[in-house]
Design a protein around this motif. Structure first.
Motif, PDB file in Angstrom:
ATOM      1  N   ARG A  48       0.819  -1.218   0.000  1.00 16.43           N
ATOM      2  CA  ARG A  48       0.000   0.000   0.000  1.00 16.43           C
ATOM      3  C   ARG A  48       0.851   1.266   0.000  1.00 16.43           C
ATOM      4  N   LEU A  49       2.118   1.135   0.353  1.00 16.35           N
ATOM      5  CA  LEU A  49       2.995   2.298   0.472  1.00 16.35           C
ATOM      6  C   LEU A  49       3.864   2.516  -0.762  1.00 16.35           C
ATOM      7  N   TYR A  50       3.622   1.714  -1.820  1.00 18.14           N
ATOM      8  CA  TYR A  50       4.453   1.784  -3.020  1.00 18.14           C
ATOM      9  C   TYR A  50       3.579   1.942  -4.252  1.00 18.14           C
ATOM     10  N   SER A  51       4.114   2.635  -5.256  1.00 18.86           N
ATOM     11  CA  SER A  51       3.391   2.803  -6.510  1.00 18.86           C
ATOM     12  C   SER A  51       3.426   1.496  -7.297  1.00 18.86           C
ATOM     13  N   ARG A  52       2.552   1.375  -8.308  1.00 18.76           N
ATOM     14  CA  ARG A  52       2.564   0.176  -9.139  1.00 18.76           C
ATOM     15  C   ARG A  52       3.899   0.044  -9.870  1.00 18.76           C
ATOM     16  N   ALA A  53       4.468   1.158 -10.287  1.00 20.52           N
ATOM     17  CA  ALA A  53       5.770   1.103 -10.969  1.00 20.52           C
ATOM     18  C   ALA A  53       6.842   0.572 -10.020  1.00 20.52           C
ATOM     19  N   GLU A  54       6.799   0.982  -8.758  1.00 17.39           N
ATOM     20  CA  GLU A  54       7.769   0.481  -7.778  1.00 17.39           C
ATOM     21  C   GLU A  54       7.557  -1.004  -7.520  1.00 17.39           C
ATOM     22  N   LEU A  55       6.303  -1.440  -7.424  1.00 24.40           N
ATOM     23  CA  LEU A  55       6.022  -2.851  -7.198  1.00 24.40           C
ATOM     24  C   LEU A  55       6.456  -3.698  -8.389  1.00 24.40           C
ATOM     25  N   GLU A  56       6.332  -3.149  -9.580  1.00 30.07           N
ATOM     26  CA  GLU A  56       6.815  -3.886 -10.752  1.00 30.07           C
ATOM     27  C   GLU A  56       8.330  -4.065 -10.680  1.00 30.07           C
ATOM     28  N   ARG A  57       9.054  -3.022 -10.287  1.00 28.56           N
ATOM     29  CA  ARG A  57      10.510  -3.143 -10.191  1.00 28.56           C
ATOM     30  C   ARG A  57      10.910  -4.139  -9.113  1.00 28.56           C
ATOM     31  N   VAL A  58      10.187  -4.126  -7.999  1.00 30.41           N
ATOM     32  CA  VAL A  58      10.451  -5.093  -6.923  1.00 30.41           C
ATOM     33  C   VAL A  58      10.220  -6.519  -7.428  1.00 30.41           C
ATOM     34  N   THR A  59       9.101  -6.713  -8.095  1.00 32.16           N
ATOM     35  CA  THR A  59       8.749  -8.055  -8.588  1.00 32.16           C
ATOM     36  C   THR A  59       9.782  -8.571  -9.571  1.00 32.16           C
ATOM     37  N   ARG A  60      10.177  -7.726 -10.498  1.00 32.52           N
ATOM     38  CA  ARG A  60      11.130  -8.164 -11.528  1.00 32.52           C
ATOM     39  C   ARG A  60      12.502  -8.459 -10.922  1.00 32.52           C
ATOM     40  N   ARG A  61      12.941  -7.650  -9.968  1.00 34.06           N
ATOM     41  CA  ARG A  61      14.247  -7.913  -9.360  1.00 34.06           C
ATOM     42  C   ARG A  61      14.200  -9.195  -8.523  1.00 34.06           C
ATOM     43  N   TYR A  62      13.123  -9.369  -7.765  1.00 30.28           N
ATOM     44  CA  TYR A  62      12.953 -10.599  -6.979  1.00 30.28           C
ATOM     45  C   TYR A  62      12.957 -11.816  -7.901  1.00 30.28           C
ATOM     46  N   THR A  63      12.222 -11.740  -9.005  1.00 33.30           N
ATOM     47  CA  THR A  63      12.169 -12.852  -9.951  1.00 33.30           C
ATOM     48  C   THR A  63      13.542 -13.178 -10.503  1.00 33.30           C
ATOM     49  N   SER A  64      14.292 -12.152 -10.853  1.00 29.15           N
ATOM     50  CA  SER A  64      15.635 -12.393 -11.399  1.00 29.15           C
ATOM     51  C   SER A  64      16.548 -13.041 -10.364  1.00 29.15           C
ATOM     52  N   GLU A  65      16.356 -12.709  -9.078  1.00 32.28           N
ATOM     53  CA  GLU A  65      17.201 -13.276  -8.021  1.00 32.28           C
ATOM     54  C   GLU A  65      16.880 -14.750  -7.760  1.00 32.28           C
ATOM     55  N   ILE A  66      15.603 -15.140  -7.875  1.00 28.53           N
ATOM     56  CA  ILE A  66      15.236 -16.534  -7.591  1.00 28.53           C
ATOM     57  C   ILE A  66      15.117 -17.361  -8.870  1.00 28.53           C
ATOM     58  N   MET A  67      15.467 -16.779 -10.002  1.00 24.52           N
ATOM     59  CA  MET A  67      15.262 -17.443 -11.292  1.00 24.52           C
ATOM     60  C   MET A  67      15.881 -18.835 -11.381  1.00 24.52           C
ATOM     61  N   PRO A  68      17.052 -19.085 -10.798  1.00 24.72           N
ATOM     62  CA  PRO A  68      17.594 -20.449 -10.888  1.00 24.72           C
ATOM     63  C   PRO A  68      16.715 -21.512 -10.230  1.00 24.72           C
ATOM     64  N   LEU A  69      15.818 -21.101  -9.343  1.00 20.90           N
ATOM     65  CA  LEU A  69      15.004 -22.052  -8.604  1.00 20.90           C
ATOM     66  C   LEU A  69      13.650 -22.326  -9.233  1.00 20.90           C
ATOM     67  N   ILE A  70      13.159 -21.424 -10.092  1.00 14.71           N
ATOM     68  CA  ILE A  70      11.785 -21.532 -10.571  1.00 14.71           C
ATOM     69  C   ILE A  70      11.746 -21.985 -12.028  1.00 14.71           C
ATOM     70  N   GLY A  71      10.581 -22.433 -12.455  1.00 15.18           N
ATOM     71  CA  GLY A  71      10.372 -22.889 -13.822  1.00 15.18           C
ATOM     72  C   GLY A  71       9.216 -23.865 -13.852  1.00 15.18           C
ATOM     73  N   PRO A  72       8.630 -24.121 -15.026  1.00 16.12           N
ATOM     74  CA  PRO A  72       7.440 -24.979 -15.119  1.00 16.12           C
ATOM     75  C   PRO A  72       7.643 -26.388 -14.583  1.00 16.12           C
ATOM     76  N   ALA A  73       8.885 -26.872 -14.587  1.00 13.34           N
ATOM     77  CA  ALA A  73       9.168 -28.213 -14.079  1.00 13.34           C
ATOM     78  C   ALA A  73       9.897 -28.175 -12.746  1.00 13.34           C
ATOM     79  N   LYS A  74      10.068 -26.970 -12.177  1.00 12.95           N
ATOM     80  CA  LYS A  74      10.849 -26.841 -10.937  1.00 12.95           C
ATOM     81  C   LYS A  74      10.048 -26.226  -9.804  1.00 12.95           C
ATOM     82  N   ASP A  75       9.487 -25.055 -10.014  1.00 12.73           N
ATOM     83  CA  ASP A  75       8.777 -24.320  -8.958  1.00 12.73           C
ATOM     84  C   ASP A  75       7.904 -23.278  -9.644  1.00 12.73           C
ATOM     85  N   ILE A  76       6.606 -23.321  -9.355  1.00 14.71           N
ATOM     86  CA  ILE A  76       5.640 -22.486 -10.064  1.00 14.71           C
ATOM     87  C   ILE A  76       4.949 -21.553  -9.070  1.00 14.71           C
TER      88      ILE A  76
END
Length: 425
Positions: A123-151
Motif C-alpha cells: 500500500r505504500l508503493y506505486s505500481r511502478a515500484e512494485l513492478e521493479r520489486v517483482t522483476r528484481r525478486y524474480t531475477s534473483e530466484i530465477m535459478p530455482l523456478i520454472g514450469p518443471a521446478k517451482d511455479i
C-alpha cells in the motif's frame, strides 16, 4: 497475544512454523513414522533469501528482503504463492511452504510445496515500484523456478498483474515465452478461466458440506467472513448466492454488520469505490476483531494466520469454522475449539481450490489448450468434494479432528513418495 484491527497476528507473539511442525509431529506419531522420516519432512528441501534493491520513484534507493522456500519435491515440482506483506519473515514462509506440501498431497495434485514472500507493505508503493520489486525478486530466484521446478502464484498483496511481471521477466531471460512458470496470470496471458475465484469457490464447497455435516440447512444459516480480499470477498458472494445470510465482514480497516444480512453485491460496489468495507451504508460499524466472535453458524477467517488464538477461541460462537486463510487457528485455539465441539475445516482442505485450479492452469499452459469456465468449475467441485469425503472418512476411522485427519492423509501420501523414491546417497 495482541491483534490488529482485522484480527491479524503479531509476528513477535506467534510463530506459525511452531504450529506447522506440531501438526506434522502429531500426524507422524499417529502414523507411526520413524524419527528420521519425520526430520526430513519437518525441514525444507531448499530455501533462499535475497536482497532486493529498489529505486523509488523519487530516486532514493531502498533494500528489501525476499524469500523463497521449497519444502518438499517428492511428488512433483514445487508450488506455492508469493505474498507482499510487512509481516513476512522466513519462518512464516517455511510454515506456508509446509502447508502447501500437505495441501497438494491432500487434493492429489502432483506438486510439492513452496512459498515466497517479500517484506513490504504494497500500500505504500506505486505500481511502478512494485513492478521493479517483482522483476528484481524474480531475477534473483530465477535459478530455482520454472514450469518443471517451482511455479509461483498470487497470494496476499499480489495479483495477476504481478504474475504477468514474473512470467515476463523469466521469459525474457529464457529468450521465449514460458507461460507455465507461474499461475494466476491474466486470461490473455495464459491464465485459466475460474482461477481468480477458485479459492473462494473451494471454501464455499466445503463450507456447505460442513454445515450439512453438523445437521444444518445452509439456506437457513448465517455467516461471518473475516477478511474481504481475494478469498473472503468471493466467499461472501458465493455464500450469499447459496442462500447463506452473511451477517458480518471485516477487512484490515474495520468491520460492518447487519442483523438481517448484508447486501454483498452492494458491499462489493462500496469496496470498489472506497477501498474498504468501512462506511458501508447497508450495515453498522463493528470492530474487526468482533467478527471472529459473531453469533453466526459459520465463521470464515480469510485474512492471515494466527487470528484465532487462546485469547479468543473460547468466545467463538460459530458451529463451523472454515479456514479460508492459511493457518488462522493456532494450536492452542484448535484444542479449545475441539473441546467445545466446534467443527474446524482445516486450511489445507478448505482453501485448496486455488492450488487445484492453478494445477489446471499449468496443465492447460503445457498443452496450449484452454478449458471453459464450466469445465474448470465442474472439475474443481469434484476435487473438493472428493477430498472432503476422504478427510471425513479418515476422521471417522481414526476418531480424530478434521485437521488431524487431513494432515495424516497428506503426510502419508508424501511419505510414501519419499519411500518409493528412496534416499539419494
Amino acid at each position: 497475544m495482541t491483534t490488529t484491527a482485522d484480527g491479524s497476528r503479531q509476528a513477535s507473539q506467534h510463530n506459525p512454523l511452531d504450529d506447522a511442525r506440531s501438526q506434522l509431529a502429531e500426524a507422524a506419531q499417529i502414523l507411526g513414522f520413524e524419527p528420521g522420516l519425520i526430520d526430513m519432512l519437518a525441514v525444507p528441501r531448499r530455501e533462499v533469501t535475497v536482497s532486493i534493491p529498489l529505486r523509488r520513484d523519487d530516486g532514493t534507493i531502498e533494500v528489501l528482503t525476499g524469500h523463497r522456500v521449497q519444502h518438499n519435491l517428492s511428488r512433483g515440482p514445487a508450488k506455492g504463492g508469493l505474498r507482499f506483506s510487512p509481516d513476512v519473515d522466513l519462518d512464516e514462509v517455511r510454515a506456508l511452504a509446509m502447508w502447501m506440501t500437505w495441501k497438494c498431497a491432500l487434493l492429489d495434485v502432483p506438486y510439492g510445496g513452496a512459498k515466497g514472500g517479500i517484506t513490504i507493505d504494497p500500500r505504500l508503493y506505486s505500481r511502478a515500484e512494485l513492478e521493479r520489486v517483482t522483476r528484481r525478486y524474480t531475477s534473483e530466484i530465477m535459478p530455482l523456478i520454472g514450469p518443471a521446478k517451482d511455479i509461483p502464484a498470487p497470494d496476499i498483496g499480489t495479483d495477476e498483474e504481478v504474475m504477468a511481471w514474473m512470467m515476463d521477466t523469466f521469459s525474457v531471460a529464457a529468450g521465449h515465452t514460458v507461460l507455465g512458470v507461474v499461475t494466476g496470470k491474466p486470461a490473455s496471458l495464459g491464465g485459466s478461466a475460474g482461477r481468480p475465484s477458485a479459492t473462494s469457490r473451494g471454501v464455499v464447497h466445503v463450507s456447505l458440506a460442513a454445515l450439512r455435516h453438523v445437521g444444518l440447512d445452509p439456506a437457513a444459516c448465517t455467516a461471518a467472513v473475516q477478511g474481504f480480499g481475494k478469498v473472503g470477498r468471493g466467499a461472501a458472494r458465493f455464500l450469499a448466492e447459496a442462500g447463506v445470510r452473511v451477517l458480518a465482514v471485516s477487512d484490515q480497516y474495520g468491520g460492518v454488520a447487519h442483523e438481517d444480512g448484508l447486501d454483498v453485491a452492494a458491499l462489493e460496489a462500496h469496496v470498489d469505490e472506497t477501498g474498504s468495507v468501512v462506511g458501508f451504508a447497508g450495515g453498522h460499524p463493528v470492530d474487526g476483531e468482533d467478527i471472529l466472535t459473531a453469533d453466526v453458524d459459520l465463521l470464515v477467517p480469510a485474512a492471515v494466520e494466527g487470528v484465532l488464538h487462546a485469547g479468543n477461541a473460547g468466545l467463538v460462537r460459530a458451529r463451523v469454522v472454515v479456514e479460508g486463510a492459511n493457518g488462522p487457528t493456532t494450536q492452542e485455539a484448535d484444542a479449545v475449539l475441539a473441546e467445545r465441539g466446534v467443527t474446524v475445516v482445516p486450511d489445507i482442505l478448505a482453501n485448496a481450490g486455488g492450488v487445484v485450479v492453478s494445477y489446471f492452469e499449468w496443465v492447460q499452459a503445457n498443452q496450449a489448450y484452454w478449458w471453459s469456465q464450466e469445465e474448470v468449475e465442474e472439475r474443481l467441485a469434484q476435487r473438493m468434494t472428493s477430498a472432503w469425503t476422504d478427510v471425513m472418512n479418515e476422521a471417522a476411522e481414526r476418531g480424530v479432528t478434521l485437521r488431524t485427519a487431513a494432515t495424516c492423509l497428506a503426510v502419508r501420501r508424501v511419505a510414501e513418495a519419499h519411500r518409493l523414491r528412496g534416499l539419494y546417497p
